[in-house]
Design an enzyme around this catalytic site. Structure first.
Site, short mmCIF file in Angstrom:
data_model
loop_
_atom_site.label_atom_id
_atom_site.label_comp_id
_atom_site.label_asym_id
_atom_site.label_seq_id
_atom_site.Cartn_x
_atom_site.Cartn_y
_atom_site.Cartn_z
CD GLU A 1 -16.15 8.24 -10.16
OE1 GLU A 1 -15.26 8.70 -10.90
OE2 GLU A 1 -16.11 8.30 -8.92
CG ASP B 1 -15.64 5.88 -17.06
OD1 ASP B 1 -15.77 7.05 -17.48
OD2 ASP B 1 -14.76 5.10 -17.47
CG ASP C 1 -16.53 11.84 -9.78
OD1 ASP C 1 -16.19 11.75 -10.99
OD2 ASP C 1 -15.75 12.21 -8.88
CD GLU D 1 -18.19 8.78 -15.16
OE1 GLU D 1 -17.76 8.83 -16.32
OE2 GLU D 1 -17.45 8.73 -14.14
#
Length: 260
Positions: A58, A62, A131, A134
């Protein structure tokens, strides 16, 4: 006793195969794809030392999503200043937007969740879906490279990019913050006007946002509503940063200082 659904009965390999089918690509390492689908609550319950949750992916994903969206916004909006591009990206890459994209894949039924998370509706929680999305992008980047990740951004973020590029994607940050603060902190945001300045026809309002007993953000605007939205946006960004890299108690948590 909790009744298992079809999604709960799927094997790990079946989850990865379905993810590959939905994304239209193959993962060179199945364990990386499975890691992206594994929530921390599942790892905590199974206590399998070989199993990894998706938090590190994650973290990587991102950056991948932000890079790809930034690139596309620059191409769509030539000449737009950096500050405006940053605001547009924030209207795309946020918990609400990411969860919306995750539902279009769809991703929720593929996730490995702990029983408690399942019973509380984890497959539909914006925070869990955002989450996981990502993390999937992090896995795609590691196994297939940046070009593959950008191709997926073009496919799945197209509607959001169209909306912000045409000026329609103005999210209600106060509502988003209220949902996140309730879900993660069990707190209700409070706003108060700190100051007003300027002539009657062109006032500037400064608003302070409180989470619990903590003064968390201040922002200004031409109206109270505008200032509150700006304060809520700043707080959302800070909460996401804190969640990604927790180094202190959540805002609003009472402090218990140790006597010297």
């Amino acid at each position: 006793m909790m009744r298992l659904s079809g999604a709960d009965k799927m094997s790990p390999s079946e989850r990865v195969q379905l993810l590959e089918s939905r994304l239209g690509l193959s993962f060179s390492r199945m364990e990386t794809a499975l890691e992206a689908l594994t929530h921390k609550t599942y790892v905590n319950e199974t206590r399998d030392k070989e199993l990894k949750d998706n938090q590190r992916l994650e973290f990587l994903g991102d950056s991948v999503v932000n890079l790809a969206v930034s690139h596309r916004l620059m191409a769509r909006c030539p000449g737009l200043p950096e500050g405006d591009l940053t605001k547009m990206r924030a209207r795309v890459v946020n918990e609400d937007g990411l969860a919306r994209v995750a539902r279009t894949i769809p991703l929720g039924d593929l996730l490995l969740l702990g029983r408690g998370e399942l019973m509380s509706g984890g497959r539909e929680k914006n925070s869990v879906l955002a989450d996981a999305l990502e993390a999937v992008f992090g896995a795609v980047f590691l196994t297939s490279g940046l070009d593959a990740a950008v191709t997926l951004v073009d496919r799945y973020f197209a509607d959001l990019l169209d909306e912000v590029s045409s000026g329609q994607g103005r999210l209600d940050y106060k509502t988003l913050l209220q949902e996140m603060a309730h879900e993660r902190l069990k707190l209700q945001p409070r706003y108060r006007v700190v100051s007003e300045s300027g002539p009657e026809h062109s006032k500037v309002f400064e608003v302070e946002l409180m989470l619990g007993e903590t003064a968390f953000a201040r922002a200004t605007g031409r109206s109270k509503k505008e200032a509150e939205q700006s304060a809520a946006q700043a707080t959302l960004e800070k909460l996401r940063e804190d969640a990604a890299c927790p180094t202190s108690p959540p805002p609003g948590t009472p402090r218990h200082d140790t006597p010297a």
